[in-house]
Scaffold this active site. Structure first.
Site, PDB file in Angstrom:
ATOM      1  N   CYS A  68       0.814  -1.224   0.000  1.00  0.00           N
ATOM      2  CA  CYS A  68       0.000   0.000   0.000  1.00  0.00           C
ATOM      3  C   CYS A  68       0.836   1.257   0.000  1.00  0.00           C
ATOM      4  O   CYS A  68       0.383   2.297  -0.488  1.00  0.00           O
ATOM      5  CB  CYS A  68      -0.955   0.004   1.191  1.00  0.00           C
ATOM      6  SG  CYS A  68      -0.569  -1.105   2.520  1.00  0.00           S
ATOM      7  N   CYS A 141      -2.420   3.551   3.236  1.00  0.00           N
ATOM      8  CA  CYS A 141      -2.985   2.454   4.012  1.00  0.00           C
ATOM      9  C   CYS A 141      -4.026   2.992   4.991  1.00  0.00           C
ATOM     10  O   CYS A 141      -4.130   4.190   5.215  1.00  0.00           O
ATOM     11  CB  CYS A 141      -1.881   1.698   4.751  1.00  0.00           C
ATOM     12  SG  CYS A 141      -2.392   0.065   5.321  1.00  0.00           S
ATOM     13  N   ASP A 142      -4.762   2.073   5.599  1.00  0.00           N
ATOM     14  CA  ASP A 142      -6.004   2.393   6.312  1.00  0.00           C
ATOM     15  C   ASP A 142      -5.926   3.588   7.244  1.00  0.00           C
ATOM     16  O   ASP A 142      -6.735   4.500   7.171  1.00  0.00           O
ATOM     17  CB  ASP A 142      -6.461   1.173   7.116  1.00  0.00           C
ATOM     18  CG  ASP A 142      -6.839   0.010   6.227  1.00  0.00           C
ATOM     19  OD1 ASP A 142      -6.657   0.110   5.007  1.00  0.00           O
ATOM     20  OD2 ASP A 142      -7.309  -1.011   6.749  1.00  0.00           O
ATOM     21  N   LYS A 143      -4.977   3.595   8.180  1.00  0.00           N
ATOM     22  CA  LYS A 143      -4.950   4.660   9.194  1.00  0.00           C
ATOM     23  C   LYS A 143      -4.203   5.886   8.716  1.00  0.00           C
ATOM     24  O   LYS A 143      -4.364   6.978   9.267  1.00  0.00           O
ATOM     25  CB  LYS A 143      -4.315   4.151  10.497  1.00  0.00           C
ATOM     26  CG  LYS A 143      -4.950   2.891  11.040  1.00  0.00           C
ATOM     27  CD  LYS A 143      -6.456   2.995  11.166  1.00  0.00           C
ATOM     28  CE  LYS A 143      -7.121   1.666  11.455  1.00  0.00           C
ATOM     29  NZ  LYS A 143      -7.018   0.680  10.385  1.00  0.00           N
ATOM     30  N   GLU A 463      -8.616  -4.722  15.054  1.00  0.00           N
ATOM     31  CA  GLU A 463      -9.556  -5.264  14.079  1.00  0.00           C
ATOM     32  C   GLU A 463      -9.592  -6.783  14.206  1.00  0.00           C
ATOM     33  O   GLU A 463      -8.615  -7.409  14.611  1.00  0.00           O
ATOM     34  CB  GLU A 463      -9.150  -4.872  12.661  1.00  0.00           C
ATOM     35  CG  GLU A 463      -9.306  -3.392  12.379  1.00  0.00           C
ATOM     36  CD  GLU A 463      -8.913  -3.022  10.959  1.00  0.00           C
ATOM     37  OE1 GLU A 463      -8.362  -3.885  10.244  1.00  0.00           O
ATOM     38  OE2 GLU A 463      -9.150  -1.878  10.565  1.00  0.00           O
ATOM     39  N   SER A 489     -12.102  -4.969  10.175  1.00  0.00           N
ATOM     40  CA  SER A 489     -11.499  -4.526   8.934  1.00  0.00           C
ATOM     41  C   SER A 489     -12.588  -4.116   7.964  1.00  0.00           C
ATOM     42  O   SER A 489     -13.707  -4.637   8.000  1.00  0.00           O
ATOM     43  CB  SER A 489     -10.679  -5.668   8.339  1.00  0.00           C
ATOM     44  OG  SER A 489     -10.404  -5.428   6.976  1.00  0.00           O
TER      45      SER A 489
END
Length: 586
Positions: A68, A141-143, A463, A489
């Site tokens: 990512c 990426c996610d955060k 998660e 997630s």
């Protein structure tokens, strides 16, 4: 005797035409007192002209932790070209990321949500310490996406957000696959439905390129948010990471941030209460990640706007699900890009009254102006018309009740039924539950309860994808429910309820559950209840005692001292409402 000239100083000085009297970089570039600071810039090869231009921070979350983030450094160079072309000086720096796909299913996941706030804090400190005038933030990426947007709102310097892009889909036996297929493959393997060789073949082909996880998981959800909320250039969220067109958007982002410096348009001029409603609408319409219910309130907190989980849920409730995206649907982010990108969904929502078209964006135009000329393509089923939605209400639903007085959240995209009732089976950690799932030590109809995994109690609000994917891989989708004060997630599917609050660590009702208690989840009416009287819950609360977790020092200890409830975004500082000044005005 001739005076020595600074390293790389141009023979013919071209002094910047910028008036820096109101830019924070004046503290390190202007006047005799800044001579020591300028000496450092000469040491790095900057010319006198470059030093006296505005300084633009180009922040990335580049690292070699996962695909990512791996393309962000390349894209940052394109941003810098755009900044230079627009007559400002880029200063590149990096911050951390914790990649959920690798942190998932073990103690490392405790670092994930904490990293969001570390990203925001570290970018803030770099910008403050070096007096940068503007910011382009790249995240993959996610955060890192919400973390980067949070700091833009916190600092309120002219800012443009840039997503690093989605991964390309993998191919397995002729079908598109992604990382969630691999997590679910672990569950299939556990029940003998997938061989060692098949699982190995799947893991080798699931992730064929750079980019964030390919479904409408948290990264792609927050990328859609970046366009809907106005902090990113139109269409910049769409192209997969390997595509060269991403570099063109990156270069354009660099030019755009300099235009924002000239116009004085700042993030808090762009991001308003109505902008957050637009952001929540795109999450609902695309069946996005439940994590948006955590990140949108945290972003609002940075701007001094009241917008909690319940406000998010209200938008979810009234917005139709129209994008047929994984994990609940059929397609991945590249497919959305191929039919026109995020703008197609936004325009369909705008045309039918689900979007505020008058909200400003980083282009200096409103979102309606940006979407002028966009239309829903015919002959495709990636994005459905509002007149024929996949579901009349959003793909994510808020819940509330005596088991979740502060609220909870569930993704309904892909669910056949919206009501589930069954006996509780309680676990005090994800590991305990995962072990039971792998051993098939549960019954159909059970409501699995994973507690002490909230922001404080985890600490870090892990998660549960490893557990939920294993359940789904075992063929129990819809036959077993799972509730937790932790998170899920964006790739989770099935009847899974997260963010239950108050969390167990502070004595929330989820801490008082016992095996066999009847739990009822009603995603149609938005309720989460345990069939116990108030008197029984109070009696149990009287005998409840707090638990001590294993993190009594270090970053995770510091985090749980300050983190607030999930319904408010799990934030770690007082936010804009307590500000005495804004960095950009120093």
């Amino acid at each position: 005797m001739k005076k020595a000239q600074p390293l790389n100083q141009q023979k013919n000085k071209i002094m910047s035409k910028w008036d820096k009297s109101k830019l924070v970089s004046r503290y390190v570039t202007e006047g005799p007192k800044s001579a020591p600071h300028r000496a450092y810039y000469y040491a790095m090869g900057l010319t006198e002209d470059e030093i006296h231009r505005p300084l633009v921070g180009v922040a990335t979350c580049w690292n070699e932790a996962a695909p990512c983030n791996i393309a962000l450094s390349r894209q940052a160079q394109a941003v810098k070209r755009g900044v230079n072309e627009a007559d400002a000086t880029p200063r590149e720096f990096t911050t951390i990321t914790v990649t959920d796909g690798i942190a998932m299913g073990h103690e490392g996941m405790r670092s994930s949500l904490v990293s969001r706030d570390v990203i925001a804090d570290s970018v803030e400190l770099t910008m403050r310490g070096h007096c940068y005038d503007a910011l382009v933030g790249l995240a993959g990426c996610d955060k890192s996406l919400p973390g980067m947007m949070m700091v833009m709102l916190r600092l309120n310097v002219p800012s443009v957000f840039m997503y690093g892009g989605t991964i390309l889909p993998g191919k397995f036996r002729g079908n598109d696959v992604d990382i969630v297929n691999v997590f679910e493959g672990v569950g299939q393997h556990a029940v003998g439905a997938m061989s060692d060789d098949d699982l190995h073949e799947l893991e080798c082909v699931a992730c064929p390129s750079a980019g964030a996880c390919g479904g409408q998981f948290t990264a792609n959800t927050m990328a859609c948010v970046s366009e809907a909320i106005g902090l990113a250039l139109p269409n910049s969220a769409g192209a997969p990471a390997p595509y060269e067109s991403r570099d063109e958007y990156a270069e354009a982002s660099g030019r755009a941030v300099v235009e924002l410096l000239k116009s004085g348009l700042r993030p808090r001029d762009i991001v308003t209460r109505k902008s957050f409603e637009n952001a929540a609408a795109i999450v609902a319409a695309t069946g996005g990640s439940t994590n948006a219910g955590l990140h949108l309130p945290a972003m609002a907190h940075e701007a001094g706007i009241e917008f909690d989980l319940h406000d998010v849920a209200e938008i979810f409730k009234r917005t139709p699900l129209i994008a047929n995206l994984r994990p609940g649907g059929k397609y991945v982010a590249k497919d959305l890009y191929d039919v026109g990108g995020v703008g197609v969904v936004l325009k369909e929502l705008l045309d039918h009254g689900y979007l505020h078209g008058d909200c400003m964006t980083v282009t200096g135009k409103t979102i309606a102006e940006n979407l002028d000329g966009v239309s829903l393509p015919a002959g495709q089923d990636v994005v459905m018309p509002v007149s024929n939605p996949i579901h009349p209400t959003g793909g994510v639903v808020g819940l509330k009740g005596n088991l979740a007085p502060e609220g909870a959240i569930v993704k309904i995209a892909g669910l056949d039924g919206l009501v589930f009732e069954g006996p509780a089976r309680c676990f005090d950690s994800e590991e305990e539950c995962f072990k039971a799932v792998q051993a098939r030590d549960y019954k159909e109809g059970d409501v699995l309860v994973i507690r002490y995994e909230g922001p404080k109690g985890g600490p870090g609000m892990r998660e549960m994808l490893s557990t939920t994917a294993a359940l789904y891989g075992q063929g129990t989708g819809g036959k077993v429910a799972l509730i937790t004060d932790g998170r899920f997630s964006g790739g989770t599917r099935g009847f899974c309820i997260g963010h239950v609050g108050p969390e167990a660590a502070v004595g929330g009702p989820i801490a008082l559950l016992q095996d066999g208690d009847t739990v009822r989840i009603d995603a149609e009416n938005g309720t989460l209840e345990v069939k116990l009287s108030d008197a029984e819950l109070e009696a149990r609360r009287a005998s409840w005692k707090p638990r001590k977790h294993n993190y009594q020092s270090g970053a995770l200890w510091k985090y749980c001292q300050t983190v607030g409830p999930a319904c408010k975004g799990a934030v770690t500082h007082p936010g804009a409402s307590e500000e005495t000044h804004i960095f950009a005005d120093l």
